[in-house]
Write a protein that holds these residues in place. Structure first.
Motif, mmCIF file in Angstrom:
data_model
loop_
_atom_site.group_PDB
_atom_site.id
_atom_site.type_symbol
_atom_site.label_atom_id
_atom_site.label_comp_id
_atom_site.label_asym_id
_atom_site.label_seq_id
_atom_site.Cartn_x
_atom_site.Cartn_y
_atom_site.Cartn_z
ATOM 1 N N GLU A 182 0.800 -1.228 0.000
ATOM 2 C CA GLU A 182 0.000 0.000 0.000
ATOM 3 C C GLU A 182 0.835 1.281 0.000
ATOM 4 O O GLU A 182 0.683 2.122 -0.863
ATOM 5 C CB GLU A 182 -0.945 0.010 1.218
ATOM 6 C CG GLU A 182 -1.943 -1.124 1.255
ATOM 7 C CD GLU A 182 -2.912 -1.082 0.089
ATOM 8 O OE1 GLU A 182 -3.155 0.011 -0.455
ATOM 9 O OE2 GLU A 182 -3.425 -2.155 -0.279
ATOM 10 N N VAL A 186 1.251 4.117 -3.243
ATOM 11 C CA VAL A 186 0.341 5.239 -3.041
ATOM 12 C C VAL A 186 1.109 6.532 -2.756
ATOM 13 O O VAL A 186 0.830 7.580 -3.349
ATOM 14 C CB VAL A 186 -0.660 4.927 -1.913
ATOM 15 C CG1 VAL A 186 -1.476 6.168 -1.572
ATOM 16 C CG2 VAL A 186 -1.584 3.797 -2.317
ATOM 17 N N PHE A 330 -6.833 6.839 -5.219
ATOM 18 C CA PHE A 330 -7.412 6.159 -4.048
ATOM 19 C C PHE A 330 -8.472 5.138 -4.458
ATOM 20 O O PHE A 330 -8.547 4.039 -3.891
ATOM 21 C CB PHE A 330 -8.006 7.189 -3.089
ATOM 22 C CG PHE A 330 -6.986 8.138 -2.530
ATOM 23 C CD1 PHE A 330 -5.708 7.699 -2.228
ATOM 24 C CD2 PHE A 330 -7.292 9.466 -2.311
ATOM 25 C CE1 PHE A 330 -4.753 8.563 -1.719
ATOM 26 C CE2 PHE A 330 -6.352 10.340 -1.799
ATOM 27 C CZ PHE A 330 -5.074 9.886 -1.495
ATOM 28 N N ASP A 333 -6.694 2.188 -6.027
ATOM 29 C CA ASP A 333 -5.992 1.411 -5.009
ATOM 30 C C ASP A 333 -6.948 0.465 -4.283
ATOM 31 O O ASP A 333 -6.608 -0.702 -4.020
ATOM 32 C CB ASP A 333 -5.330 2.361 -4.019
ATOM 33 C CG ASP A 333 -4.596 1.634 -2.918
ATOM 34 O OD1 ASP A 333 -3.723 0.799 -3.249
ATOM 35 O OD2 ASP A 333 -4.902 1.867 -1.731
#
Length: 351
Positions: A182, A186, A330, A333
């Motif tokens: 993650e 990101v 986002f 993801d």
């Protein structure tokens, strides 16, 4: 005085006297046949005509200079209800979709054009290498600095709690999984969106409002091949390598902080990370970063080429491009994580 008369359905008057015919038509006499509002044919004396279309008229009495008797003048009313109004036809003619809607469609169309032009080999490679240098080496510093401090911040939280529970050997594995799956893709994408995406939107927006893109079309160059495709290829190529570097720096800073402040050995953290990580974790991070790079470049270029309104429009497009890119990152993801990591995880059971 020469008198002409015509048949009319709405009103009736006569020079000296009036009469209503049985067929429902009224007879109107006008003192001078040259003042008829319609082109008519005169037959005999008195000259009589029948209008091709009925007119809505207004009657007014004016003094006659011939014999002193008042005569009736018929004036045509311009507000007729016989012709259909154009309000129904123009109901949707001035309607335009919201700006965010057609900008979203333009981004999808631009993405399709980039894929087609890339598959056909119509890529400006010199410009692609320039953009690759800009996205990759010129962005390494800020990405690594951000990853280092994010890693240290997470280390403080994990080490404090895990050491209190006697799980200090699991700190490295948890940090490795968090960074690989993650945090690294990101955080790197957020930095690139703020640094590179805003620059893409500002450059293409300035070229659009100054009509430089139209100049490219006049010169026979496709703006998609020269401006958009190199930026998309460069971003999708450089972002996975930046993500891998950020993962390495983040893990290194976390290990140094845990060893220097909390007394957790670097060897313990690295061994825990080695046992927890699997090849799919690194591959998923690379795939995510490529998807994020495509979102950043496509949205920024689409918002740039649809800029209107001069310098103010360029500023609004730049801000909007960065915001939409972050929201897209986002959302993507979450979707990718849902499909990549389903079921119960067993990465920490061997630690």
């Amino acid at each position: 005085m020469q008198t002409a008369s015509y048949l009319h359905t709405f009103s009736y008057c006569s020079y000296r006297r009036s009469s209503v015919k049985a067929d429902g038509w009224n007879k109107l006499q006008i003192p001078n046949s040259s003042q008829l509002p319609e082109k008519v044919g005169l037959i005999g004396k008195p000259q009589t005509c029948k209008l091709l279309r009925p007119l809505k008229t207004r009657l007014c009495a004016v003094p006659s200079t011939d014999d002193g008797h008042p005569s009736v003048s018929a004036l045509e009313d311009s507000n007729t209800n016989h012709a259909p109004t154009s309000e129904g036809k123009t109901l949707f003619s001035k309607w335009s979709p919201p700006r965010y809607l057609w900008r979203g469609f333009s981004a999808l169309i631009l993405a399709g054009q980039v894929i087609i032009r890339t598959l056909k080999g119509k890529v400006h490679w010199k410009n692609t290498l320039q953009q690759l240098k800009r996205v990759g080496p010129n962005s390494v510093g800020v990405c690594l600095l951000t990853a280092a401090f994010v890693g240290m911040a997470f280390t403080i939280q994990f080490v404090r709690e895990f050491t209190r529970l006697g799980l200090s050997r699991a700190v490295g594995g948890v940090l490795a999984l968090a960074f690989a799956r993650e945090l690294s893709p990101v955080v790197t994408s957020i930095v690139v969106a703020g640094r590179i995406g805003s620059a893409f939107a500002a450059e293409l927006g300035t070229m659009q409002v100054s009509e430089q893109t139209d100049t490219l079309r006049v010169l026979g160059s496709n703006p998609v091949d020269y401006l958009v495709t190199p930026r998309v290829i460069a971003t999708c190529t450089a972002l996975p390598f930046l993500t891998l570097m950020c993962f390495t720096v983040g893990m290194a800073s976390s290990a140094l902080l845990a060893d220097g402040i909390y007394g957790v050995s670097i060897n313990i953290i690295l061994e825990s990370a080695r046992k927890a990580l699997k090849p799919w974790d690194i591959i998923s991070a690379m795939i995510k970063s490529q998807a994020f790079g495509a979102i950043i470049s496509i949205v920024s270029c689409a918002w740039g080429v649809t800029t209107m309104g001069g310098a103010k429009g360029v500023g609004e497009s730049t801000t909007s491009a960065v915001v939409i890119s972050l929201v897209g990152i986002f959302i993507a993801d979450f979707v990718l994580s849902y499909f990549f990591f389903q079921g119960v995880g067993d990465s920490l059971k061997n630690i």
